[in-house]
Design a protein around this motif. Sequence first.
Motif, short mmCIF file in Angstrom:
data_model
loop_
_atom_site.label_atom_id
_atom_site.label_comp_id
_atom_site.label_asym_id
_atom_site.label_seq_id
_atom_site.Cartn_x
_atom_site.Cartn_y
_atom_site.Cartn_z
N LEU A 4 0.83 -1.20 0.00
CA LEU A 4 0.00 0.00 0.00
C LEU A 4 0.87 1.25 0.00
O LEU A 4 1.91 1.29 0.66
N PHE A 10 -7.76 -1.00 -0.30
CA PHE A 10 -7.41 -2.32 0.20
C PHE A 10 -7.85 -3.36 -0.81
O PHE A 10 -8.93 -3.23 -1.40
N ALA A 36 -10.49 0.22 6.62
CA ALA A 36 -10.04 -1.13 6.96
C ALA A 36 -11.11 -1.88 7.75
O ALA A 36 -11.52 -2.98 7.36
N TRP A 53 -1.55 -5.49 7.49
CA TRP A 53 -3.00 -5.49 7.51
C TRP A 53 -3.52 -6.92 7.38
O TRP A 53 -3.08 -7.66 6.50
#
Length: 214
Positions: A4, A10, A36, A53
């Motif tokens: 990212l 995402f 997120a 993540w």
Amino acid sequence: MYYLFNDLFFPPVTEADEEGVLAIGGDLSSERLQLAYKSGIFPWFNEGEPILWWAPDPRMVLFFDELVISKSMKKILNKKIFKVTYNKNFREVISNCQQIKREGQNGTWISDEMIEAYCKLNEEGIAKSVEVWQDDVLVGGLYGIDLGKGNVFCGESMFSKVSNASKTAFIALALYLKKEKYKLLDCQVYNSHLESLGCREIDREEFMSILKSK
């Protein structure tokens, strides 16, 4: 694994690897954190490392009708040993979660940067805390991300300075969320303490279906 950068983006959670890692990099801005959690993703990384993540499969959750309150905990709750408040001292709760020593862990994943990011989310009404007091001293609590009534509360971390304080926080939150008709309490990944309270693992696909349902 996706990398990212500045774009607020995402990848689909189905792109996560076997451990549940979906992406690396980005930042902890309020906008990215909100995206997120709404997408079933959360940050989890050690201080000094790049942001990771996660979107694990399976996912640990609590369905409120499955909450387990042991006989001993019922006695403690009935005796009103603790006082429970909601969102009264977020910074102190998250700071205690950072400082508490945990079995099998040398350090903490709650960095100073993360504290500031989540305190900003708290100021925006998105991150919230539960505090447990004994004789006016903060002895336990938890914090997480509130996606709103009728949706999901994403639990992040708990702490306890005396026996049963974190359990009290968890049970109080679960009962409150049930009353307010939330769908479930997201607990992210398995541990035996959560299982003892009635949490269980479900497939990521089921979790995402619940998260996205109206």
